[in-house]
Design an enzyme around this catalytic site. Sequence first.
Site, PDB file in Angstrom:
ATOM      1  N   TYR A 165     -65.992 -81.093 -32.591  1.00 28.08           N
ATOM      2  CA  TYR A 165     -65.286 -82.335 -32.248  1.00 28.08           C
ATOM      3  C   TYR A 165     -66.317 -83.393 -31.859  1.00 28.08           C
ATOM      4  CZ  TYR A 165     -60.934 -79.547 -31.865  1.00 28.08           C
ATOM      5  OH  TYR A 165     -59.863 -78.715 -32.107  1.00 28.08           O
ATOM      6  N   HIS A 210     -63.212 -70.894 -35.383  1.00 25.81           N
ATOM      7  CA  HIS A 210     -62.371 -72.061 -35.691  1.00 25.81           C
ATOM      8  C   HIS A 210     -61.612 -71.883 -37.015  1.00 25.81           C
ATOM      9  CE1 HIS A 210     -62.347 -76.672 -34.763  1.00 25.81           C
ATOM     10  NE2 HIS A 210     -61.148 -76.244 -35.100  1.00 25.81           N
ATOM     11  N   SER A 255     -51.300 -79.058 -31.883  1.00 29.77           N
ATOM     12  CA  SER A 255     -50.457 -80.158 -32.390  1.00 29.77           C
ATOM     13  C   SER A 255     -48.959 -79.885 -32.188  1.00 29.77           C
ATOM     14  CB  SER A 255     -50.753 -80.439 -33.876  1.00 29.77           C
ATOM     15  OG  SER A 255     -52.128 -80.687 -34.084  1.00 29.77           O
ATOM     16  N   PRO A 256     -48.548 -79.518 -30.968  1.00 28.66           N
ATOM     17  CA  PRO A 256     -47.126 -79.220 -30.741  1.00 28.66           C
ATOM     18  C   PRO A 256     -46.229 -80.451 -30.838  1.00 28.66           C
ATOM     19  CG  PRO A 256     -48.329 -79.231 -28.648  1.00 28.66           C
ATOM     20  CD  PRO A 256     -49.359 -79.334 -29.742  1.00 28.66           C
ATOM     21  N   ARG A 315     -49.064 -84.093 -33.880  1.00 28.51           N
ATOM     22  CA  ARG A 315     -50.078 -85.152 -33.829  1.00 28.51           C
ATOM     23  C   ARG A 315     -49.469 -86.478 -33.377  1.00 28.51           C
ATOM     24  NH1 ARG A 315     -54.739 -83.044 -36.411  1.00 28.51           N
ATOM     25  NH2 ARG A 315     -54.269 -81.162 -37.590  1.00 28.51           N
ATOM     26  N   GLY A 316     -48.540 -86.371 -32.444  1.00 30.67           N
ATOM     27  CA  GLY A 316     -47.938 -87.573 -31.850  1.00 30.67           C
ATOM     28  C   GLY A 316     -46.655 -88.006 -32.522  1.00 30.67           C
ATOM     29  N   GLY A 334     -42.026 -90.054 -30.811  1.00 34.67           N
ATOM     30  CA  GLY A 334     -41.238 -91.258 -31.036  1.00 34.67           C
ATOM     31  C   GLY A 334     -42.001 -92.527 -30.697  1.00 34.67           C
TER      32      GLY A 334
HETATM   33  N1  LIG Z   1     -57.678 -75.103 -33.927  1.00 37.47           N
HETATM   34  C1  LIG Z   1     -57.543 -76.160 -34.682  1.00 37.47           C
HETATM   35  O1  LIG Z   1     -57.862 -76.154 -35.873  1.00 37.47           O
HETATM   36  C2  LIG Z   1     -56.974 -77.409 -34.074  1.00 37.47           C
HETATM   37  C3  LIG Z   1     -56.514 -78.466 -34.908  1.00 37.47           C
HETATM   38  C4  LIG Z   1     -55.986 -79.608 -34.291  1.00 37.47           C
HETATM   39  C5  LIG Z   1     -55.908 -79.699 -32.919  1.00 37.47           C
HETATM   40  N2  LIG Z   1     -56.379 -78.665 -32.138  1.00 37.47           N
HETATM   41  C6  LIG Z   1     -56.331 -78.730 -30.657  1.00 37.47           C
HETATM   42  O2  LIG Z   1     -54.982 -78.923 -30.265  1.00 37.47           O
HETATM   43  C7  LIG Z   1     -54.892 -80.043 -29.393  1.00 37.47           C
HETATM   44  C8  LIG Z   1     -53.530 -80.700 -29.510  1.00 37.47           C
HETATM   45  O3  LIG Z   1     -53.235 -81.098 -30.833  1.00 37.47           O
HETATM   46  P1  LIG Z   1     -53.259 -82.616 -31.313  1.00 37.47           P
HETATM   47  O4  LIG Z   1     -53.949 -83.447 -30.303  1.00 37.47           O
HETATM   48  O5  LIG Z   1     -53.745 -82.574 -32.708  1.00 37.47           O
HETATM   49  O6  LIG Z   1     -51.715 -83.019 -31.451  1.00 37.47           O
HETATM   50  P2  LIG Z   1     -50.478 -83.194 -30.453  1.00 37.47           P
HETATM   51  O7  LIG Z   1     -50.769 -82.565 -29.162  1.00 37.47           O
HETATM   52  O8  LIG Z   1     -49.299 -82.765 -31.207  1.00 37.47           O
HETATM   53  O9  LIG Z   1     -50.413 -84.778 -30.326  1.00 37.47           O
HETATM   54  C9  LIG Z   1     -51.447 -85.540 -29.800  1.00 37.47           C
HETATM   55  C10 LIG Z   1     -51.101 -87.000 -30.005  1.00 37.47           C
HETATM   56  O10 LIG Z   1     -49.886 -87.285 -29.341  1.00 37.47           O
HETATM   57  C11 LIG Z   1     -50.080 -88.319 -28.373  1.00 37.47           C
HETATM   58  N3  LIG Z   1     -49.284 -87.907 -27.201  1.00 37.47           N
HETATM   59  C12 LIG Z   1     -49.491 -86.854 -26.386  1.00 37.47           C
HETATM   60  N4  LIG Z   1     -48.531 -86.795 -25.435  1.00 37.47           N
HETATM   61  C13 LIG Z   1     -47.714 -87.839 -25.668  1.00 37.47           C
HETATM   62  C14 LIG Z   1     -46.545 -88.320 -25.035  1.00 37.47           C
HETATM   63  N5  LIG Z   1     -46.031 -87.706 -23.977  1.00 37.47           N
HETATM   64  N6  LIG Z   1     -45.941 -89.444 -25.535  1.00 37.47           N
HETATM   65  C15 LIG Z   1     -46.453 -90.081 -26.612  1.00 37.47           C
HETATM   66  N7  LIG Z   1     -47.561 -89.653 -27.266  1.00 37.47           N
HETATM   67  C16 LIG Z   1     -48.181 -88.550 -26.790  1.00 37.47           C
HETATM   68  C17 LIG Z   1     -51.555 -88.413 -28.123  1.00 37.47           C
HETATM   69  O11 LIG Z   1     -51.948 -89.751 -27.904  1.00 37.47           O
HETATM   70  P3  LIG Z   1     -52.726 -90.209 -26.572  1.00 37.47           P
HETATM   71  O12 LIG Z   1     -54.045 -89.505 -26.565  1.00 37.47           O
HETATM   72  O13 LIG Z   1     -52.839 -91.667 -26.793  1.00 37.47           O
HETATM   73  O14 LIG Z   1     -51.840 -89.819 -25.445  1.00 37.47           O
HETATM   74  C18 LIG Z   1     -52.132 -87.933 -29.463  1.00 37.47           C
HETATM   75  O15 LIG Z   1     -52.258 -89.017 -30.362  1.00 37.47           O
HETATM   76  C19 LIG Z   1     -56.090 -80.915 -29.803  1.00 37.47           C
HETATM   77  O16 LIG Z   1     -56.436 -81.825 -28.778  1.00 37.47           O
HETATM   78  C20 LIG Z   1     -57.151 -79.880 -30.085  1.00 37.47           C
HETATM   79  O17 LIG Z   1     -57.773 -79.493 -28.869  1.00 37.47           O
HETATM   80  C21 LIG Z   1     -56.901 -77.528 -32.705  1.00 37.47           C
END
Ligand SMILES: NC(=O)c1ccc[n+]([C@@H]2O[C@H](COP(=O)([O-])OP(=O)(O)OC[C@H]3O[C@@H](n4cnc5c(N)ncnc54)[C@H](OP(=O)(O)O)[C@@H]3O)[C@@H](O)[C@H]2O)c1
Length: 340
Positions: free
Chosen positions: A76, A145, A224-225, A228-229, A233
């Site tokens: 990252y 990874h 990404s639960p 990815r945002g 909404g």
């Molecule tokens: N193992 C893998 O291959 C892999 C791949 C992808 C991700 N990951 C890990 O999983 C973690 C989580 O996944 P992710 O970040 O991809 O997706 P996510 O948790 O589904 O969504 C993150 C996005 O949602 C926004 N968000 C979070 N909470 C919110 C809320 N309450 N209201 C509105 N928007 C909100 C965040 O923006 P803001 O930052 O602006 O709040 C960000 O843009 C990553 O940080 C990473 O550590 C691992």
Amino acid sequence: MTTLPEDTTPDRRASGGTESSPLPTTRIGALTVPRIGLGCMGMTMAYGRRDPEQGVATIRHALDRGVSLLDTADMYANGRNEKLVGRAIARRREDAVLATKAGILTVPGIGLPRGLSGRPEHIRARAERSLKNLGTDHIDLYYLHRVDPKVPIEESVGAMAQLVERGLVREIGLSEASAADLRRAHATHPIAALETEWSILTRDIEADALPVARELGVTVVPYSPISRGMLSGDAAAMRPGLLDFRRVLPRWSPKNREHNAGLVERIREIAEAHDATPAQIAIAWVLARGEDVVPIPGTSRPLRIDENLGALDVRLGAEDLAVLDALRAAGARYGRTGGV
Ligand SMILES: NC(=O)c1ccc[n+]([C@@H]2O[C@H](COP(=O)([O-])OP(=O)(O)OC[C@H]3O[C@@H](n4cnc5c(N)ncnc54)[C@H](OP(=O)(O)O)[C@@H]3O)[C@@H](O)[C@H]2O)c1
């Protein structure tokens, strides 16, 4: 207690416990972790520019709230994400359960993925670098990874097992592994966690790796639960800017975006009935998959830690689950070039 920088305040923020009441926990191998962790990737890459100081404040606020499980990776932002996490946890290492990963190669300087390496010497070298970046003498949870198809998984996991023997790593995990790879890896060394994308819109794990993870006692860590945002909404999440990885993801293409925005409206209706936010419903759906599931929603804003913890208070009924289970995204989760 961290001083919070200015932030957007969501309309509704269920408490998810209070600062003084501990969060519910579960196990990842011998580690005790809260039912919700924190994804740190977006603090330095993927979803547009973020202020690193806000990332540090978010991590410290998460720790204040008991969100000890912090997820990062060596690739990252070419190690800058690990350094940010290391800075945030300096002087409070014991409050954190550090999870990092190795196995994806990047273009130096730019940080874009350019291939995989599960070679033992690569994993050993990367572990040393991660320890330095994080400013710690041990990694609590070390993930491969991606499984490198050119290297037998026994060799990759064997190298990780040696790190456990040396006291540098506590538990081993895999990311995005198939059921067959999970079995082979587990036969080499106990696998404590499987990190994989899992959300209302991404259900691939259910048909393949999930039953094997449950059979072997492997905790599942959905990344990404909130899709990815998208499922929050938040209008900004549907209109990614120039430096935002979501621009190249099929679910954000003009062809698919309208359909997917419609799904979010169904989630919003359920959220309103629960006096919750759509992000909380998305996380609550993942939590409802089982006690052995630890989602790691990513945010770079302290107040969203509180909002996302509010998902712990949401009880989805059978009718809600039936509606959510039936939602189907338009577009694949990754484009042809894959991604992280
Ligand atoms: N193992 C893998 O291959 C892999 C791949 C992808 C991700 N990951 C890990 O999983 C973690 C989580 O996944 P992710 O970040 O991809 O997706 P996510 O948790 O589904 O969504 C993150 C996005 O949602 C926004 N968000 C979070 N909470 C919110 C809320 N309450 N209201 C509105 N928007 C909100 C965040 O923006 P803001 O930052 O602006 O709040 C960000 O843009 C990553 O940080 C990473 O550590 C691992």
